[in-house]
Scaffold this active site. Structure first.
Site, PDB file in Angstrom:
ATOM      1  N   ASN A   1      -3.313   3.530  16.492  1.00  0.00           N
ATOM      2  CA  ASN A   1      -4.507   3.119  15.768  1.00  0.00           C
ATOM      3  C   ASN A   1      -4.781   1.655  16.084  1.00  0.00           C
ATOM      4  O   ASN A   1      -4.097   0.766  15.567  1.00  0.00           O
ATOM      5  CB  ASN A   1      -4.308   3.338  14.266  1.00  0.00           C
TER       6      ASN A   1
ATOM      7  N   GLU B   1       0.819  -1.205   0.000  1.00  0.00           N
ATOM      8  CA  GLU B   1       0.000   0.000   0.000  1.00  0.00           C
ATOM      9  C   GLU B   1       0.855   1.257   0.000  1.00  0.00           C
ATOM     10  O   GLU B   1       1.961   1.287   0.538  1.00  0.00           O
ATOM     11  CB  GLU B   1      -0.937   0.000   1.218  1.00  0.00           C
TER      12      GLU B   1
ATOM     13  N   CYS C   1       3.359   8.420   1.212  1.00  0.00           N
ATOM     14  CA  CYS C   1       3.942   7.397   2.071  1.00  0.00           C
ATOM     15  C   CYS C   1       4.089   6.125   1.244  1.00  0.00           C
ATOM     16  O   CYS C   1       3.104   5.616   0.713  1.00  0.00           O
ATOM     17  CB  CYS C   1       3.045   7.164   3.281  1.00  0.00           C
TER      18      CYS C   1
ATOM     19  N   GLY D   1       6.959  -2.231   5.703  1.00  0.00           N
ATOM     20  CA  GLY D   1       8.336  -2.704   5.648  1.00  0.00           C
ATOM     21  C   GLY D   1       9.322  -1.811   6.366  1.00  0.00           C
ATOM     22  O   GLY D   1       9.035  -0.667   6.721  1.00  0.00           O
ATOM     23  N   GLU D   2      10.513  -2.353   6.574  1.00  0.00           N
ATOM     24  CA  GLU D   2      11.660  -1.643   7.152  1.00  0.00           C
ATOM     25  C   GLU D   2      12.605  -1.298   5.994  1.00  0.00           C
ATOM     26  O   GLU D   2      13.278  -2.169   5.448  1.00  0.00           O
ATOM     27  CB  GLU D   2      12.366  -2.534   8.182  1.00  0.00           C
TER      28      GLU D   2
ATOM     29  N   SER E   1      11.841   5.157  14.606  1.00  0.00           N
ATOM     30  CA  SER E   1      10.708   4.674  15.402  1.00  0.00           C
ATOM     31  C   SER E   1      11.219   4.283  16.780  1.00  0.00           C
ATOM     32  O   SER E   1      11.770   3.201  16.965  1.00  0.00           O
ATOM     33  CB  SER E   1      10.066   3.466  14.711  1.00  0.00           C
ATOM     34  N   LEU E   2      11.029   5.166  17.752  1.00  0.00           N
ATOM     35  CA  LEU E   2      11.613   4.970  19.085  1.00  0.00           C
ATOM     36  C   LEU E   2      10.656   4.219  20.012  1.00  0.00           C
ATOM     37  O   LEU E   2      10.935   3.109  20.442  1.00  0.00           O
ATOM     38  CB  LEU E   2      11.995   6.325  19.673  1.00  0.00           C
ATOM     39  N   HIS E   3       9.568   4.871  20.399  1.00  0.00           N
ATOM     40  CA  HIS E   3       8.431   4.250  21.084  1.00  0.00           C
ATOM     41  C   HIS E   3       8.664   3.813  22.534  1.00  0.00           C
ATOM     42  O   HIS E   3       7.725   3.343  23.174  1.00  0.00           O
ATOM     43  CB  HIS E   3       7.895   3.058  20.286  1.00  0.00           C
TER      44      HIS E   3
ATOM     45  N   SER F   1      12.265   6.236   7.267  1.00  0.00           N
ATOM     46  CA  SER F   1      11.921   5.884   8.638  1.00  0.00           C
ATOM     47  C   SER F   1      12.453   4.490   8.936  1.00  0.00           C
ATOM     48  O   SER F   1      12.253   3.558   8.153  1.00  0.00           O
ATOM     49  CB  SER F   1      10.401   5.907   8.817  1.00  0.00           C
TER      50      SER F   1
ATOM     51  N   CYS G   1      -1.135   5.799  10.483  1.00  0.00           N
ATOM     52  CA  CYS G   1       0.128   5.193  10.894  1.00  0.00           C
ATOM     53  C   CYS G   1      -0.102   3.859  11.602  1.00  0.00           C
ATOM     54  O   CYS G   1      -0.930   3.741  12.493  1.00  0.00           O
ATOM     55  CB  CYS G   1       0.854   6.153  11.835  1.00  0.00           C
TER      56      CYS G   1
END
Length: 383
Positions: free
Chosen positions: A305, A95, A108, A169-170, A223-225, A201, A348
């Site tokens: 989400n 996507e 994106c 994906g990464e 992407s820390l989180h 990212s 996201c």
């Protein structure tokens, strides 16, 4: 007559296309002309390329193509966000999402079919990993979106001003395909995007952050989180291989080459998991421990989400605001991301949609091949 599969010219950056043309006995300026036709004008018919020599057009007809990805579905959100589902073969689909704003148009893009990182809060990760996309499959998302949007909006001007590699994906685990795609995005003969307006990212693939700094430095989002290794190990499994101190050090090294003087840290707000005042204080300490200059990072707080398999809940608005205030009071630039496209599962962490059920995707792809999507002159019905 050769039975070789025609080369998809979307697979080449300008140097690669020049090498391809050289094998046909053509000079580099012909490759530049061809490159412009493909990426600036969106042409996929060599017969349209009027300033190419007729002899070259004849050669290309026999050995090359500009092959986009079939569109399985197209949905438009009430806020103007558009999501496309592209068929990449073997029952897999990816996507891409276009997000219009007053001062920019952000696309994106996905880099893999599925994702192997398996972050707990990301529905794409729950899909599992199928394969890396090729350079052409990455670029085909931009190629289609840009030229579809120009026709749809009735403009000859560029519509996509920003690209974020934040789809499925990464990206840094598909490095060999990623870098040529980035070069096409940046090339003045291609899409001519500024390095500041192209963002990769990553969940923290430290060695590849260092390589990207040398090969094609663009804006970097991480992407820390979580503020500490114990929690991040649970939320972002890659942290067990590249813990926070190693990741922070790589971010500092990246700044020496980056087009911006800061790294963006993405932080998904999870109710009762990483959104408490003590987590904010740990983040402040982490930033201070690795500070080598004034403002070296920014935080983007992302509303979670929800999806059923996660077992997680979105932090409440008051909790997010209090968390942001603690960071801002400590001198850390902090924004709260506005959720866009969540009514079409384009927000996201949601980029799996029907893709998470691969049987359903295979059925939809088969149906689409029998009943083609409406041509790009008009939007398909949303769902």
């Amino acid at each position: 007559m050769s039975t070789a599969t025609p080369a998809n010219l979307l697979e080449f950056d300008l140097d690669g296309l020049a090498a391809f043309c050289e094998r046909l006995g053509e000079k580099r300026f012909r490759a530049t002309q061809l490159f412009r036709w493909i990426h600036q004008r969106g042409a996929d018919d060599f017969g349209q390329m009027s300033d190419l020599a007729k002899s070259l057009r004849g050669k290309l007809e026999g050995c090359a193509t500009v092959r986009a990805l079939p569109v399985v579905a197209q949905h438009m959100s009430q806020d103007g966000t558009i999501k496309w589902l592209f068929d990449v073969g073997a029952g897999d689909a990816v996507e891409a999402v276009f997000i219009p704003e007053d001062d920019r148009g952000t696309l994106c893009i996905s880099s893999q079919a599925g994702c192997a990182v398996g972050c707990r809060f990301c529905s794409t990760g729950h899909q599992g990993f199928s394969r890396n996309l090729t350079t052409g499959e990455i670029l085909a998302q931009l190629w289609f979106a840009e030229h579809f949007l120009r026709r749809h909006l009735g403009t000859a001007e560029r519509v996509v001003s920003n690209v974020v590699m934040m789809g499925m994906g990464e990206p840094l685990q598909n490095y060999a395909a990623l870098v040529p795609a980035l070069r096409v995005m940046l090339d003045d003969h291609g899409y001519g995007l500024s390095r500041r307006r192209v963002t990769v990212s990553t969940s923290g693939v430290v060695p590849m952050i260092d390589r990207l700094a040398q090969d094609c430095p663009v804006a970097l989002a991480v992407s820390l989180h979580a503020p500490g290794d114990a929690l991040r190990d649970k939320l972002v499994p890659l942290n067990r291989k590249y813990p926070l101190d190693e990741l922070m050090a790589a971010c500092q090294r990246y700044l020496a080459h980056a087009p911006r003087d800061f790294i963006t840290f993405e932080y998904c707000m999870l109710d009762g998991v990483n959104d408490q005042p003590e987590h904010a204080r740990e983040l402040i300490a982490l930033v201070e421990r690795h500070r080598t200059q004034g403002v070296w990072c920014k935080f983007n707080l992302i509303p979670f989400n929800p999806f059923p398999a996660s077992g997680l809940k979105r932090s409440g608005a008051p909790q997010v605001a209090a968390f942001a205030r603690l960071l801002a009071d400590a001198g850390i630039v902090t924004t709260v991301r506005k959720t866009r496209g969540d009514d079409i599962d384009a927000a996201c962490g949601q980029l799996a949609g029907d893709v998470k059920d691969r049987t359903r995707v295979a059925q939809r792809i088969a149906l689409q091949r029998q009943v083609p999507l409406q041509p790009a002159g008009g939007l398909a019905a949303g769902g």
